[in-house]
Design a protein around this motif. Sequence first.
Motif, PDB file in Angstrom:
ATOM      1  N   ARG A  55       0.867  -1.170   0.000  1.00 49.34           N
ATOM      2  CA  ARG A  55       0.000   0.000   0.000  1.00 49.34           C
ATOM      3  C   ARG A  55       0.907   1.225   0.000  1.00 49.34           C
ATOM      4  N   PRO A  56       0.355   2.413  -0.152  1.00 47.16           N
ATOM      5  CA  PRO A  56       1.224   3.595  -0.255  1.00 47.16           C
ATOM      6  C   PRO A  56       2.198   3.757   0.906  1.00 47.16           C
ATOM      7  N   ARG A  57       1.772   3.415   2.121  1.00 44.09           N
ATOM      8  CA  ARG A  57       2.659   3.528   3.284  1.00 44.09           C
ATOM      9  C   ARG A  57       2.901   2.140   3.870  1.00 44.09           C
ATOM     10  N   LEU A  58       4.154   1.861   4.199  1.00 41.95           N
ATOM     11  CA  LEU A  58       4.528   0.568   4.772  1.00 41.95           C
ATOM     12  C   LEU A  58       5.038   0.792   6.193  1.00 41.95           C
ATOM     13  N   VAL A  59       4.452   0.080   7.153  1.00 38.93           N
ATOM     14  CA  VAL A  59       4.836   0.194   8.563  1.00 38.93           C
ATOM     15  C   VAL A  59       4.945  -1.213   9.139  1.00 38.93           C
ATOM     16  N   TYR A  60       6.018  -1.467   9.863  1.00 33.68           N
ATOM     17  CA  TYR A  60       6.243  -2.762  10.505  1.00 33.68           C
ATOM     18  C   TYR A  60       5.935  -2.594  11.992  1.00 33.68           C
ATOM     19  N   PHE A  61       5.127  -3.492  12.554  1.00 36.72           N
ATOM     20  CA  PHE A  61       4.477  -3.252  13.844  1.00 36.72           C
ATOM     21  C   PHE A  61       4.616  -4.475  14.752  1.00 36.72           C
ATOM     22  N   LEU A  71       0.113  -2.380   7.458  1.00 34.83           N
ATOM     23  CA  LEU A  71       0.645  -2.455   8.821  1.00 34.83           C
ATOM     24  C   LEU A  71       1.116  -3.891   9.058  1.00 34.83           C
ATOM     25  N   TYR A  72       2.390  -4.126   8.740  1.00 33.98           N
ATOM     26  CA  TYR A  72       2.911  -5.485   8.781  1.00 33.98           C
ATOM     27  C   TYR A  72       3.131  -5.955  10.224  1.00 33.98           C
ATOM     28  N   CYS A  73       2.698  -7.172  10.492  1.00 31.42           N
ATOM     29  CA  CYS A  73       2.984  -7.839  11.763  1.00 31.42           C
ATOM     30  C   CYS A  73       3.458  -9.258  11.439  1.00 31.42           C
ATOM     31  N   TRP A  74       3.911  -9.972  12.439  1.00 29.75           N
ATOM     32  CA  TRP A  74       4.366 -11.355  12.222  1.00 29.75           C
ATOM     33  C   TRP A  74       3.426 -12.265  12.993  1.00 29.75           C
ATOM     34  N   THR A  75       2.570 -12.965  12.277  1.00 32.04           N
ATOM     35  CA  THR A  75       1.357 -13.628  12.780  1.00 32.04           C
ATOM     36  C   THR A  75       0.358 -12.530  13.121  1.00 32.04           C
ATOM     37  N   MET A  76      -0.863 -12.910  13.415  1.00 30.29           N
ATOM     38  CA  MET A  76      -1.896 -11.910  13.686  1.00 30.29           C
ATOM     39  C   MET A  76      -2.114 -11.710  15.184  1.00 30.29           C
ATOM     40  N   TYR A  77      -1.051 -11.897  15.956  1.00 29.86           N
ATOM     41  CA  TYR A  77      -1.154 -11.692  17.403  1.00 29.86           C
ATOM     42  C   TYR A  77      -1.549 -10.251  17.713  1.00 29.86           C
ATOM     43  N   GLU A  78      -1.027  -9.319  16.929  1.00 26.56           N
ATOM     44  CA  GLU A  78      -1.338  -7.908  17.159  1.00 26.56           C
ATOM     45  C   GLU A  78      -2.836  -7.629  17.016  1.00 26.56           C
ATOM     46  N   ALA A  79      -3.509  -8.368  16.136  1.00 32.12           N
ATOM     47  CA  ALA A  79      -4.958  -8.183  15.987  1.00 32.12           C
ATOM     48  C   ALA A  79      -5.675  -8.536  17.284  1.00 32.12           C
ATOM     49  N   ARG A  80      -5.240  -9.612  17.932  1.00 27.49           N
ATOM     50  CA  ARG A  80      -5.866 -10.007  19.199  1.00 27.49           C
ATOM     51  C   ARG A  80      -5.591  -8.979  20.289  1.00 27.49           C
ATOM     52  N   LYS A  81      -4.405  -8.399  20.269  1.00 25.86           N
ATOM     53  CA  LYS A  81      -4.089  -7.381  21.273  1.00 25.86           C
ATOM     54  C   LYS A  81      -4.904  -6.107  21.047  1.00 25.86           C
ATOM     55  N   GLN A  95     -10.211  -0.613  15.665  1.00 31.17           N
ATOM     56  CA  GLN A  95     -10.754  -1.500  14.633  1.00 31.17           C
ATOM     57  C   GLN A  95     -10.321  -1.052  13.240  1.00 31.17           C
ATOM     58  N   THR A  96     -10.281   0.252  13.024  1.00 30.72           N
ATOM     59  CA  THR A  96      -9.836   0.767  11.724  1.00 30.72           C
ATOM     60  C   THR A  96      -8.364   0.442  11.492  1.00 30.72           C
ATOM     61  N   ALA A  97      -7.555   0.601  12.540  1.00 30.32           N
ATOM     62  CA  ALA A  97      -6.132   0.280  12.411  1.00 30.32           C
ATOM     63  C   ALA A  97      -5.927  -1.218  12.215  1.00 30.32           C
ATOM     64  N   ALA A  98      -6.714  -2.033  12.923  1.00 33.43           N
ATOM     65  CA  ALA A  98      -6.572  -3.486  12.805  1.00 33.43           C
ATOM     66  C   ALA A  98      -6.874  -3.962  11.386  1.00 33.43           C
ATOM     67  N   ALA A  99      -7.760  -3.253  10.693  1.00 31.73           N
ATOM     68  CA  ALA A  99      -8.091  -3.630   9.318  1.00 31.73           C
ATOM     69  C   ALA A  99      -6.900  -3.457   8.381  1.00 31.73           C
ATOM     70  N   ALA A 100      -5.906  -2.667   8.804  1.00 32.46           N
ATOM     71  CA  ALA A 100      -4.717  -2.441   7.971  1.00 32.46           C
ATOM     72  C   ALA A 100      -3.638  -3.496   8.189  1.00 32.46           C
ATOM     73  N   LEU A 101      -3.827  -4.387   9.167  1.00 38.25           N
ATOM     74  CA  LEU A 101      -2.798  -5.382   9.473  1.00 38.25           C
ATOM     75  C   LEU A 101      -2.592  -6.355   8.314  1.00 38.25           C
ATOM     76  N   VAL A 102      -1.340  -6.656   8.048  1.00 34.43           N
ATOM     77  CA  VAL A 102      -0.952  -7.638   7.031  1.00 34.43           C
ATOM     78  C   VAL A 102       0.041  -8.594   7.687  1.00 34.43           C
ATOM     79  N   ASP A 103      -0.265  -9.872   7.662  1.00 38.06           N
ATOM     80  CA  ASP A 103       0.611 -10.870   8.281  1.00 38.06           C
ATOM     81  C   ASP A 103       1.797 -11.137   7.350  1.00 38.06           C
ATOM     82  N   LEU A 104       2.942 -10.535   7.664  1.00 37.76           N
ATOM     83  CA  LEU A 104       4.114 -10.674   6.803  1.00 37.76           C
ATOM     84  C   LEU A 104       4.604 -12.120   6.758  1.00 37.76           C
ATOM     85  N   LYS A 105       4.411 -12.850   7.841  1.00 41.57           N
ATOM     86  CA  LYS A 105       4.821 -14.261   7.838  1.00 41.57           C
ATOM     87  C   LYS A 105       4.103 -15.029   6.730  1.00 41.57           C
TER      88      LYS A 105
END
Length: 495
Positions: free
Chosen positions: A310-316, A376-386, A402-412
């Motif tokens: 997406r236009p902006r890439l963030v690792y979280f 919003l890259y994470c490794w597994t979707m643990y961040e979604a649960r948090k 909820q809006t931010a969680a919709a941007a999560l992408v599981d990089l793994k």
Amino acid sequence: MMAITLEELLRRATAGRELNSVEPFRPSWFYNLLEDPFWIWCHYHAPAAEKLDETTLFDRYRMAQGVVWEEKYVAAEFPAAFRIEAAWGVEALRDTLAAMLRGERVIHGGALWRLGEEICGKADLLIRCDGGSSDLGAFHYTVQEVKNSATVKQCHQLQATAYSWMLGALQGRLPATAEVVLREGAGSATTLTADFIAEFQRQLGLWREIRDGANCPEPLAYSSTISPWRQYANQRIVARGDLSLLPGVKQATACQWRERGLLSLVELVRLGQAACCAELGDDHAYYHALAYQRQCPVFRYGDRARISRRPRLVYFDVEDLTFADPPLVTRPHTYMLGVATPEGDSHIWTARGQDDEPRMWNEFLDWLGNPRDVALYCWTMYEARKMEQAAAAHPQLKSRLQTAAAALVDLKEEIKHRPYFPVPSYSIKAVAPVCGFRWSQDDVDGQSAQLIYLEWLRSGDDALIERVQQYNREDVLAMVAVDRVVTAMSENATD
């Protein structure tokens, strides 16, 4: 009048042997015998130079919590229990036997030996029962073990049986039952001694075979052996190209494949992609084995990376507390958020306790801005649960989270099998080193970080939380490194 003397009890316990003349079996070893006999083999036969203590801060905490629960239980249920003060040795044995002869109602930490059978240990509680005589008099003792566990396990039952068996030989009456007390609120379980005696004897025989070199078990799977023999076991696993090096291949699956004649990674590569697909249902094992053979990630022929952009890439990445520690902390919560950009810039937000969590999330969400154009890259979707947990705890943040969680992408999942990595699992700790990334702190991980965080809350020493911040920062930078390497490999790949 006493039915038996202290000297006779000592003779039954020692069979004329001294404790330091033999290394007896300890009932606490049943876990190792059942789960990983190779650990027992290492204890007797592995080179001493290969021994490496990897006990973590969290391991020590967990063991300490077991002691805390035992002390709490005894104080509540048996406040007048007679405590064996000597930690080990003949003094502890003598004090235990003397207490049994006196008929103490409850003995805490009683030493039980049968050196003639090469076994000794320390029972949590010996409970006097007046409903049946023994060589001690018109009473006998039974065993109660206290475990900081939610469920009773076979190793607990065998341990309790071992103590009952030793106790029976000493007092001249085998207790019919033993009780395993579980963690607070989980109740207890009664073990029928007769149901476990045969298995106890079989396991004791297995221990003797391993000790004497008649039985030489191999490590079951990669990283299945615990400290201090984990790394030594892993070296043997790697040397033989064991199938457990394949991510997602459990011990049972590896055994099934061996029965088909697939004995190692070399066999998989030799079999070839098409034959592996026909034999196993897909070709993932073949490409992982090929990656191990080449010692680098490999793409399937003609494939490329397919990482969502997406236009902006963030690792979280988040750090959270998974348990309460009252009165300091009364609920699990997230206490740290970390981000990095593709350029390697990073930012960390830290909450000083559970009540500061909303402020931390608010500042992160302000920094993130409109997440609709963010991957919003994470490794597994643990961040979604948090994020869900935080939304439930702080309803005022629910919509933004909820809006931010919709941007999560599981990089793994984005990089899994594109390419195939020579790793036993797709954890970030396994994948990032293949991409040249290294963490700077060997003694900080997600579990120990929780304890460091709690100590920071107690002491206010910022040097403590800075260690966790460094760990979190390196987690997000590890994702940046993986993305860079995979993307570069994909761009340079040839069909």
